[in-house]
Design a protein around this motif. Structure first.
Motif, PDB file in Angstrom:
ATOM      1  N   SER A   1       6.888 -20.301  -5.706  1.00 40.81           N
ATOM      2  CA  SER A   1       5.947 -21.278  -5.771  1.00 40.81           C
ATOM      3  C   SER A   1       6.348 -22.078  -7.061  1.00 40.81           C
ATOM      4  O   SER A   1       6.699 -21.442  -8.024  1.00 40.81           O
TER       5      SER A   1
ATOM      6  N   GLU B   1       1.216 -18.592  -1.194  1.00 42.24           N
ATOM      7  CA  GLU B   1       2.189 -18.098  -0.904  1.00 42.24           C
ATOM      8  C   GLU B   1       2.331 -16.637  -0.340  1.00 42.24           C
ATOM      9  O   GLU B   1       2.962 -16.192   0.739  1.00 42.24           O
TER      10      GLU B   1
ATOM     11  N   PRO C   1       4.272 -21.061   0.594  1.00 40.65           N
ATOM     12  CA  PRO C   1       4.633 -21.308  -0.751  1.00 40.65           C
ATOM     13  C   PRO C   1       4.464 -22.731  -1.261  1.00 40.65           C
ATOM     14  O   PRO C   1       4.781 -23.628  -0.231  1.00 40.65           O
TER      15      PRO C   1
ATOM     16  N   THR D   1       9.903 -13.160  -2.280  1.00 43.26           N
ATOM     17  CA  THR D   1       8.844 -14.193  -2.580  1.00 43.26           C
ATOM     18  C   THR D   1       7.198 -13.230  -1.945  1.00 43.26           C
ATOM     19  O   THR D   1       7.491 -12.347  -1.340  1.00 43.26           O
TER      20      THR D   1
END
Length: 400
Positions: A86, A97, A102, A373
């Motif tokens: 993000s 996220e 995200p 992520t």
């Protein structure tokens, strides 16, 4: 299928964010700097679950924790560290996220210098709320600004408006002299009026007391948040008839979406108590999602290293209790939404990687390395609950 529990340690960063310099946070490391300043941390259960190796993977060296007591947890874990994709380091971005969505667009922000808020915005809010004006109108620490302006607020009944590095407008008001419901109504009006500015949250910050020495913010905080732009893990689970239990500020962060049961709790002890109670009674297929906000709100933003250290050790002591109520197919995940290094200048969040530690009776110990992520958490839980996958993230549930 059992239950899944997310233990979200708000602001518990472990350093090493590749893009930290873009946020003026190069060198930030919440865990390591607390341990170094505090001359160690006694968190044997987190260490047993792989926190030291996780932190070393993120920043290149183990945290200086010192000698540890024997761990009481026997479960093994998958442990790694995740970087954020993000574009911000705020609460909403981090939570969304890890729930599979995200934030890849830019939030709107109010400037930190006085005056922070556009005159036309304040005029509209004051007119709709029938108030004669505001105090503050700048970026500030929430505790410091009520010390500075609380007495004037009581005399004038003008609410205190302030902002931070986050995409937010915060409004502080006295619960008795201004009124809690009036504060909530004001925040709802402000939430509607800031929409053209693309602001993520309006935060109601009620307080009590009669002088700066005893002004204290109460547990009646309420966040008015824009909803995530896409269906999150919570939305998909609720649609699939799974029970989603939100403890603490989780419901506010997701604008109430995807929530089956909202559980109010305040302070680390009560948050832990409610998490254990809900885990014990929730049916199979449930997600229990708790935000342990004190790390961020009471210690990170206030740059209280010793308080943060004590809170981490308390959190660690409670971990065996969640293990004791978990069933054989249950899993739990420890993670964070951003950093908030209490040794850094200012009072803002810090861009850091976060721990991703999953444990349970059937988990076998493995270092899952760097995750690209936070959305890997949502993807993993989507596989665990057998619901449709997300666009972002990679599951580590059965990673070899």
């Amino acid at each position: 299928m059992g239950k899944a529990i997310i233990l979200m340690m708000d602001s518990f960063g472990i350093g090493g964010a590749p893009d930290a310099e873009m946020f003026n946070d190069k060198g930030a490391n919440t865990l390591c700097h607390i341990a170094k300043t505090n001359l160690g941390l006694n968190i044997p259960n987190l260490v047993h679950l792989g926190l030291s190796q996780t932190a070393e993977g993120a920043c290149g060296h183990e945290p200086p924790l010192g000698i540890q007591d024997p761990a009481k947890i026997k479960m093994q874990s998958l442990y790694g560290h995740a970087k954020e994709m993000s574009r911000a380091k705020d609460t909403s971005s981090g939570h969304w996220e890890m729930a599979g969505v995200p934030v890849l667009t830019e939030w709107g922000y109010f400037p930190k210098k006085f005056p922070s808020f556009p005159p036309e915005l304040i005029k509209k809010i004051c007119k709709r709320a029938n108030i004669k004006g505001i105090l503050g109108n700048k970026a500030a620490s929430g505790t410091e600004i009520i010390k500075e302006l609380g007495v004037q607020h009581i005399k004038t009944r003008k609410p205190i408006f302030y902002t931070s590095v986050d995409s937010c407008l915060q409004i502080a008001a006295h619960e008795e002299h201004f009124g809690l419901e009036k504060l909530y109504e004001l925040c709802q009006i402000a939430f509607e009026e800031v929409k053209p500015y693309n602001i993520a949250r309006i935060i109601a910050r009620p307080f009590t007391g009669d002088k700066p020495e005893n002004f204290v913010r109460t547990k009646n905080r309420h966040d008015y948040s824009v909803p995530p732009p896409q269906p999150t893990l919570l939305d998909k689970l609720k649609k699939n008839k799974n029970k989603v239990i939100a403890i603490g500020k989780i419901s506010d962060i997701f604008a109430g979406r995807g929530i089956s049961k909202k559980v109010m709790a305040y302070g680390l002890e009560e948050l832990w108590d409610k998490t254990i109670t809900e885990t014990s009674s929730a049916p199979d297929g449930s997600l229990i999602f708790t935000n342990f906000v004190d790390f961020d709100m009471l210690y990170g933003h206030r740059r209280d290293v010793k308080g943060y250290a004590r809170a981490l050790e308390y959190f660690d002591r409670r971990l065996p209790e969640i293990c004791n109520v978990m069933q054989p197919d249950d899993i739990a995940i420890i993670t964070a939404d951003h950093g908030n290094d209490p040794t850094f200048d200012g009072s803002d969040h810090t861009r850091e990687q976060v721990p991703v530690i999953m444990f349970g009776a059937k988990i076998k110990s493995k270092n899952i390395g760097q995750r690209q992520t936070f959305a890997d958490i949502a993807q993993t839980l989507a596989e665990y609950f057998k619901i449709p996958p997300f666009e972002y993230g990679k599951s580590f549930l059965k990673e070899k």
